[in-house]
Write a protein that holds these residues in place. Structure first.
Motif, PDB file in Angstrom:
ATOM      1  N   UNK A 105       0.809  -1.216   0.000  1.00  0.00           N
ATOM      2  CA  UNK A 105       0.000   0.000   0.000  1.00  0.00           C
ATOM      3  C   UNK A 105       0.847   1.273   0.000  1.00  0.00           C
ATOM      4  N   UNK A 106       2.165   1.133   0.016  1.00  0.00           N
ATOM      5  CA  UNK A 106       3.041   2.308   0.024  1.00  0.00           C
ATOM      6  C   UNK A 106       3.670   2.473  -1.355  1.00  0.00           C
ATOM      7  N   UNK A 107       4.271   3.625  -1.577  1.00  0.00           N
ATOM      8  CA  UNK A 107       4.823   3.860  -2.901  1.00  0.00           C
ATOM      9  C   UNK A 107       6.237   4.393  -2.920  1.00  0.00           C
ATOM     10  N   UNK A 108       6.898   4.389  -1.760  1.00  0.00           N
ATOM     11  CA  UNK A 108       8.265   4.908  -1.722  1.00  0.00           C
ATOM     12  C   UNK A 108       9.000   4.362  -0.503  1.00  0.00           C
ATOM     13  N   UNK A 113       9.704   2.124   5.009  1.00  0.00           N
ATOM     14  CA  UNK A 113      10.402   2.019   6.287  1.00  0.00           C
ATOM     15  C   UNK A 113       9.485   2.373   7.450  1.00  0.00           C
ATOM     16  N   UNK A 114       8.646   3.378   7.271  1.00  0.00           N
ATOM     17  CA  UNK A 114       7.706   3.774   8.328  1.00  0.00           C
ATOM     18  C   UNK A 114       6.703   2.660   8.602  1.00  0.00           C
ATOM     19  N   UNK A 115       6.249   1.980   7.560  1.00  0.00           N
ATOM     20  CA  UNK A 115       5.275   0.891   7.740  1.00  0.00           C
ATOM     21  C   UNK A 115       5.883  -0.270   8.531  1.00  0.00           C
ATOM     22  N   UNK A 116       7.126  -0.594   8.261  1.00  0.00           N
ATOM     23  CA  UNK A 116       7.781  -1.672   9.025  1.00  0.00           C
ATOM     24  C   UNK A 116       8.038  -1.202  10.449  1.00  0.00           C
ATOM     25  N   UNK A 117       8.490   0.025  10.590  1.00  0.00           N
ATOM     26  CA  UNK A 117       8.816   0.582  11.911  1.00  0.00           C
ATOM     27  C   UNK A 117       7.599   0.626  12.834  1.00  0.00           C
ATOM     28  N   UNK A 118       6.409   0.731  12.288  1.00  0.00           N
ATOM     29  CA  UNK A 118       5.189   0.877  13.081  1.00  0.00           C
ATOM     30  C   UNK A 118       4.718  -0.423  13.724  1.00  0.00           C
ATOM     31  N   UNK A 119       5.347  -1.555  13.373  1.00  0.00           N
ATOM     32  CA  UNK A 119       4.862  -2.863  13.840  1.00  0.00           C
ATOM     33  C   UNK A 119       5.977  -3.580  14.598  1.00  0.00           C
ATOM     34  N   UNK A 120       5.616  -4.189  15.725  1.00  0.00           N
ATOM     35  CA  UNK A 120       6.587  -4.959  16.494  1.00  0.00           C
ATOM     36  C   UNK A 120       7.027  -6.212  15.741  1.00  0.00           C
ATOM     37  N   UNK A 121       8.209  -6.701  16.053  1.00  0.00           N
ATOM     38  CA  UNK A 121       8.794  -7.849  15.360  1.00  0.00           C
ATOM     39  C   UNK A 121       7.843  -9.032  15.285  1.00  0.00           C
ATOM     40  N   UNK A 122       7.245  -9.397  16.400  1.00  0.00           N
ATOM     41  CA  UNK A 122       6.367 -10.573  16.442  1.00  0.00           C
ATOM     42  C   UNK A 122       5.075 -10.375  15.673  1.00  0.00           C
TER      43      UNK A 122
END
Length: 149
Positions: A105-108, A113-122
């Protein structure tokens, strides 16, 4: 006397003691599989420069970018297989990259990076994982996955 040119001995097969592998979630559409694979492997050469071979050149001296020096093996598995492989890659501290469902759903890069950063590892909803390391270590990370068909 035989003056025919002698064939050069066949080169021994190249065996690598390392492995580059991509694990994709089995329910991805074909375009998603290709896109995720490309994104996942793109980071390896920047962080693990020894995986990159020499630049290419054709017979007309046109230069091309270097590529990986070894094959990239592509596997597939369930969401659970991906989560287990991710945990094993983390426990072995192997170089890795992830692609989550949110990235569709992202385009850049910034938003990725923000989308991954917003979620905990598990809680990462992984759709792809790339890993590099010793053959046996990568094989153990990929336990339960099957070669992509």
């Amino acid at each position: 006397m035989n003056t025919a040119p002698q064939a050069e001995p066949a080169a021994a097969p190249v065996r690598f003691d390392t492995r580059i592998a991509v694990l994709l979630r089995e329910d991805l559409a074909p375009w998603q599989r290709l896109n995720v694979t490309a994104f996942l492997v793109s980071g390896l050469g920047t962080q693990v420069p020894e995986v990159i071979g020499e630049a290419y050149e054709d017979a007309d001296d046109v230069a091309y970018l270097p590529m990986f020096r070894q094959p990239v093996l592509v596997f597939e598995g369930t969401k659970e297989t991906l989560a287990a492989a991710h945990a094993r890659a983390l426990s072995r501290a192997l170089p890795r990259s992830v692609f989550t469902s949110d990235l569709f759903a992202t385009g850049n890069d910034r938003d990725n990076r923000a989308a991954v950063r917003a979620v905990g590892t598990a809680d990462l909803d992984l759709v792809g994982l790339a890993v590099y390391g010793p053959r046996n270590g990568v094989d153990k990370v990929l336990k339960g996955a099957r070669m992509h068909r």
